[in-house]
Design an enzyme around this catalytic site. Structure first.
Site, PDB file in Angstrom:
ATOM      1  CG  ASN A 197       4.744 -22.003  10.034  1.00  0.00           C
ATOM      2  OD1 ASN A 197       3.966 -22.650  10.708  1.00  0.00           O
ATOM      3  ND2 ASN A 197       5.751 -21.327  10.564  1.00  0.00           N
ATOM      4  CG  ASP A 249      -0.328   0.218   2.532  1.00  0.00           C
ATOM      5  OD1 ASP A 249       0.918   0.342   2.619  1.00  0.00           O
ATOM      6  OD2 ASP A 249      -1.065   0.282   3.526  1.00  0.00           O
ATOM      7  CB  CYS A 267       0.683  -2.542   4.788  1.00  0.00           C
ATOM      8  SG  CYS A 267       0.499  -3.555   6.271  1.00  0.00           S
ATOM      9  N   GLY A 268       2.128  -0.546   6.310  1.00  0.00           N
ATOM     10  CA  GLY A 268       2.779   0.188   7.385  1.00  0.00           C
ATOM     11  C   GLY A 268       3.374  -0.716   8.444  1.00  0.00           C
ATOM     12  CB  THR A 269       2.025  -2.719  11.074  1.00  0.00           C
ATOM     13  OG1 THR A 269       0.813  -3.266  10.537  1.00  0.00           O
ATOM     14  CG2 THR A 269       1.791  -1.368  11.728  1.00  0.00           C
ATOM     15  N   GLY A 270       2.727  -4.390   8.298  1.00  0.00           N
ATOM     16  CA  GLY A 270       2.773  -5.758   7.793  1.00  0.00           C
ATOM     17  C   GLY A 270       1.617  -6.597   8.296  1.00  0.00           C
ATOM     18  N   GLY A 325      -1.821  -5.788   8.456  1.00  0.00           N
ATOM     19  CA  GLY A 325      -3.022  -5.744   7.622  1.00  0.00           C
ATOM     20  C   GLY A 325      -2.925  -6.613   6.388  1.00  0.00           C
TER      21      GLY A 325
END
Length: 152
Positions: free
Chosen positions: A99, A8, A65-68, A70
């Site tokens: 994983n 984003d 994104c900003g924090t990862g 979202g």
């Protein structure tokens, strides 16, 4: 290996640095946007990357994104997709080894670009070898159970 990369507006600057890094390392990648610092909704990019991984158009994904957080939540809404938030090399390695995560996510406002490059290198150089397969299979089975319940 074909890699999807997307962000984003809060991850745009980091995405551009990571694209240059991927090119320098001779990785094939597809940019899913965004293409400017103008505000967009991160789920749109995350959904497209997850969808194309499911369809086999790309092998792995990097979302920023900003924090990862979202983009990780959004990508994981697609059945069969495992997106892991990684801000260190150990997590990036385990995302793949333990994983079989098809996508890693990072926060452009959380870590710097040099660390992000190391995180990505670790992730891309790690291969699923069945580690924690029993646990991953349990996740997949529960996901199928929810899908079956929702269609009945």
């Amino acid at each position: 290996m074909k890699i999807a990369i997307g962000s984003d507006h809060n991850g745009f600057n980091m995405k551009e640095v990571i694209k240059a890094y991927l090119q320098d390392e001779n990785y094939q990648f597809v940019d899913y946007g965004c293409y400017t610092c103008d505000a967009i909704d991160y789920p749109d990019v995350a959904f497209q990357v997850a969808s194309d991984i499911r369809k086999g158009k790309v092998d792995r994904g990097i979302l920023i994104c900003g924090t990862g957080i979202g983009v990780a939540i959004a990508a994981c809404k697609y059945p069969g997709i495992r997106a892991a938030l990684c801000h260190d090399t150990y997590s990036a390695e385990r995302a793949q080894l333990s994983n079989n995560a098809q996508i890693i996510t990072m926060g452009g406002q959380i870590i710097g670009t040099e660390l992000a490059k190391k995180v990505i290198a670790t992730y891309l150089n790690s291969s699923w070898a069945g580690g924690s397969e029993r646990k991953v299979n349990k996740i997949t089975a529960k996901e199928k159970e929810f899908i079956e319940k929702s269609t009945n």
